[in-house]
Enzyme design. Structure first.
Site, PDB file in Angstrom:
ATOM      1  N   LYS A 203      -2.411  -1.374  -1.965  1.00 45.68           N
ATOM      2  CA  LYS A 203      -2.134  -0.626  -0.831  1.00 45.68           C
ATOM      3  C   LYS A 203      -2.525   0.897  -1.310  1.00 45.68           C
ATOM      4  O   LYS A 203      -2.547   1.246  -2.644  1.00 45.68           O
ATOM      5  CB  LYS A 203      -0.416  -0.340  -0.660  1.00 45.68           C
ATOM      6  CG  LYS A 203       0.000   0.158   0.444  1.00 45.68           C
ATOM      7  CD  LYS A 203      -0.129  -1.008   1.645  1.00 45.68           C
ATOM      8  CE  LYS A 203       0.455  -0.564   2.908  1.00 45.68           C
ATOM      9  NZ  LYS A 203       0.880  -1.799   3.641  1.00 45.68           N
TER      10      LYS A 203
HETATM   11  N1  GLU Z   1      -0.884  -2.632   6.424  1.00 42.35           N
HETATM   12  C1  GLU Z   1      -0.668  -3.883   6.935  1.00 42.35           C
HETATM   13  C2  GLU Z   1       0.628  -4.430   6.246  1.00 42.35           C
HETATM   14  O1  GLU Z   1       1.247  -3.750   5.783  1.00 42.35           O
HETATM   15  C3  GLU Z   1      -1.922  -4.707   7.154  1.00 42.35           C
HETATM   16  C4  GLU Z   1      -2.640  -5.074   5.782  1.00 42.35           C
HETATM   17  C5  GLU Z   1      -3.964  -5.557   5.964  1.00 42.35           C
HETATM   18  O2  GLU Z   1      -4.417  -5.870   6.875  1.00 42.35           O
HETATM   19  O3  GLU Z   1      -4.801  -5.828   4.931  1.00 42.35           O
HETATM   20  O4  GLU Z   1       0.603  -5.699   6.271  1.00 42.35           O
END
Ligand code: GLU
Length: 420
Positions: A109
């Site tokens: 993240k």
């Molecule tokens: N931000 C989204 C999540 O928390 C998508 C992450 C992604 O598609 O890599 O799942």
């Protein structure tokens, strides 16, 4: 919404469930010790020239929690609440999420402490490009693949793919997902998280023996996840009686016209529900405590806490947001007999279609929306059934079952791969 409340720490909430799952599985502590902490934490202070000519420094992170199952995957968040513990928790949740929906990714993240709503497009572009340069050795189609999260969307992903491609001297579509369709994005990606929330809601209602047309629902948060979840859950026949965003909550016992609400936000100068006509204006706190069949928290972390969990009347909670329930609140919800479809399962539809986008980029062959949706729905349904069954197998709630399934898989891979 009490975002970033210093009273609760998402990392602590994550760790408590992690430790509980380690106990349930009787997992070797050597593996647990590897997975309890992120593989890599990168922090950068990014100077950006603002429109007024002043230079402002932004605090930015990318945390790679695990790349044991494949390249690490996870969104980038732009918010004033971003802090290292939050990014660490969100990165770990990505690892568990990808393992649960069976896609070959680890978890990561990113986050930048900024207020995107108060920044111009030019400022956001410079910040995003500078962040890409700062993370150029972390990101990579086979290494670490970002995506949108709170405060970011297709435009930021377009800037990242452009900047990264310039650095590498070749187009690198697969370095990021959630791109605009004309720039290698996938049909269905924008709706994917909300769609997965809908599939989870449908599956859970069926297990509970409840008909969608007899159910009603409150949705907290009206960003990408909340608005699409509300729209698709309404299409199932469930009456949406309340929605909310930063401007407050909107209640209508006859049912909210979700399409009208989406159009209202798109056309409003404040980009919010402010002034949306409804029967009664309510607070975000009141929304969570409404007497509804389904509650979908789709805003941010730490919304269901020991302070309000006792007052929650919903029979089913489907977590569209990451970490909306604190660890202490889990037991209160269990004692009240509320079925909780946890975040790492309920909102995994987004990353599932991110995976499809990455596959399409690498194939150079693009799928129809129908194919994307069919495959995503199938993945979500299988994941739901798997976790539901694991919940009875281990005699634990669905959240703990989800952690157990994920941990079992990642630790098995860890064991096979070995280490120094
Ligand atoms: N931000 C989204 C999540 O928390 C998508 C992450 C992604 O598609 O890599 O799942």
């Amino acid at each position: 919404m009490n975002g970033g409340s210093p009273r609760y720490n998402p990392l602590e909430s994550m760790n408590r469930r992690f430790d509980a799952a380690v106990e349930v599985l009787g997992l070797d502590h050597q593996f647990a010790n590897v997975l309890r902490v992120p593989d890599k934490v990168v922090m950068a202070n990014i100077p950006v020239t603002m429109d007024n000519g002043n230079i402002k420094v932004f605090e930015a992170y990318r945390v790679v929690h695990s790349d044991h199952l494949g390249p690490s995957k996870g969104g980038i968040r732009y918010s004033m609440d971003v802090n290292l513990d939050e990014v660490k928790a969100l990165a770990a949740w990505m690892t568990w999420k990808c393992a649960i929906v069976n896609i070959p990714y680890g978890g990561a993240k990113g986050g930048i402490k900024c207020d995107p709503r108060s920044m111009s497009k030019g400022e956001l572009e410079r910040l995003t490009r500078a962040y890409t340069v700062a993370m150029k050795d972390v990101f990579g189609p086979e290494q670490d693949i970002p995506a949108p999260d709170m405060g970011t969307g297709q435009q930021e992903m377009a800037w990242i793919v452009d900047e990264y491609s310039k650095i590498k001297g070749q187009n690198a579509w697969a370095v990021v997902t959630g791109k605009p369709i004309v720039l290698g994005g996938s049909l269905g990606r924008v709706e994917a998280t909300g769609r997965g929330v809908m599939v989870s809601t449908r599956s859970a209602l069926a297990k509970m023996g409840l008909k969608p047309t007899d159910a009603n629902c409150a949705v907290q948060g009206f960003g990408n996840v909340g608005s699409i979840s509300a729209k698709l859950i309404a299409q199932m026949g469930v009456k949406i009686v309340a929605i909310s965003d930063i401007s407050g909550g909107y209640f209508d016992s006859k049912g909210i016209d979700v399409d009208a609400a989406i159009a209202y936000v798109a056309n409003s100068s404040s980009r919010s529900l402010e002034g949306f006509p409804c029967e009664r204006k309510i607070s975000n706190g009141e929304l969570l405590e409404l007497d509804v069949t389904v509650l979908v928290p789709a805003a941010m972390e730490d919304q269901i806490t020991p302070e309000n969990a006792h007052n929650i009347k919903a029979k089913l909670i489907v977590e569209g947001a990451n970490g909306p329930t604190t660890a202490e609140a889990d037991k209160i919800l269990d004692d009240k007999g509320i079925l909780v479809v946890p975040d790492i399962l309920a909102n995994a539809g987004g990353v599932t279609v991110s995976y499809f986008e990455w596959v399409q980029n690498r194939l150079g062959y693009y799928w129809t929306e129908e194919r994307v949706n069919r495959r995503a729905d199938r993945a979500m349904k299988m994941a739901f059934d798997n976790i539901y069954n694991a919940s009875s197998k281990y005699g634990v709630n669905m959240r703990l079952a989800a952690y157990c399934v994920a941990l079992e898989k990642v630790s098995a891979v860890l064991k096979l791969r070995g280490s120094f």
